[in-house]
Design an enzyme around this catalytic site. Sequence first.
Site, short mmCIF file in Angstrom:
data_model
loop_
_atom_site.label_atom_id
_atom_site.label_comp_id
_atom_site.label_asym_id
_atom_site.label_seq_id
_atom_site.Cartn_x
_atom_site.Cartn_y
_atom_site.Cartn_z
CB CYS A 63 -0.87 -0.04 1.25
SG CYS A 63 -1.55 1.53 1.76
CD GLU A 64 -0.24 5.21 -4.01
OE1 GLU A 64 -0.90 6.25 -4.13
OE2 GLU A 64 0.30 4.64 -4.98
CG HIS A 65 -2.38 5.62 1.01
ND1 HIS A 65 -3.58 5.06 0.59
CD2 HIS A 65 -2.12 6.60 0.13
CE1 HIS A 65 -4.00 5.69 -0.49
NE2 HIS A 65 -3.14 6.62 -0.80
CG HIS A 66 -0.97 3.04 5.88
ND1 HIS A 66 -2.15 2.90 5.17
CD2 HIS A 66 -1.18 4.06 6.75
CE1 HIS A 66 -3.03 3.78 5.59
NE2 HIS A 66 -2.48 4.50 6.55
CD GLN A 97 -7.91 -4.46 -4.34
OE1 GLN A 97 -7.57 -4.57 -3.17
NE2 GLN A 97 -8.96 -5.08 -4.83
CG HIS A 127 -5.92 -3.64 1.30
ND1 HIS A 127 -5.20 -2.80 0.50
CD2 HIS A 127 -6.79 -4.30 0.46
CE1 HIS A 127 -5.61 -2.91 -0.74
NE2 HIS A 127 -6.56 -3.83 -0.80
CB CYS A 141 -3.01 -0.32 5.64
SG CYS A 141 -4.02 -0.43 4.16
#
Length: 186
Positions: free
Chosen positions: A75-78, A116, A144, A146
């Site tokens: 995940c590019e956020h976490h 995703q 996920h 996250c």
Amino acid sequence: MSQPLSQQYREILVGLGENPEREGLLDTPKRAAKAMQYLCHGYQQSLDEIVNGALFESDNDEMVIVKDIELYSLCEHHLLPFIGKAHVAYIPTGKVLGLSKVARIVDMYARRLQIQENLTKQIADAIQRVTNAAGVAVVIEAKHMCMMMRGVEKQNSVMSSSVMLGAFRESCNTRHEFLQLIGRNN
């Protein structure tokens, strides 16, 4: 010049309050850097390199499906993993793609920092670009970390995303056939 990735991981350990000189952590920065480079090796790949000319003449104009392709991404956020499977279909127009190339295309895009929804579209667009198919469909189902390990901590949640191009978008029957064949339209 930026620091080597392993040095940056060392600083993360210090920032977390750990002692990177502790026996169990001595090689962790090096191992973590090597792992991250592997998990993100999709950045070093290109679609042309992956396909490598594996398009073959075919009279088949019926749906081709490769389902249950396992995928692992971050995940590019976490920077936490999401793990799942992709189902990819296309309707050939004179050429078919080598079977393993479909899975390799999924891997190339999955091995990049992602969300995703974008991953699903990137795979569909790549299959379309390579095959010039009459239609392409991609469905991804993933868990996920996250969402499971932090935040709302929902252990059994699964995210589904889909992209339908060409005949799969235009024809309810074609879309229904695909969803039925992958077991998603009962």
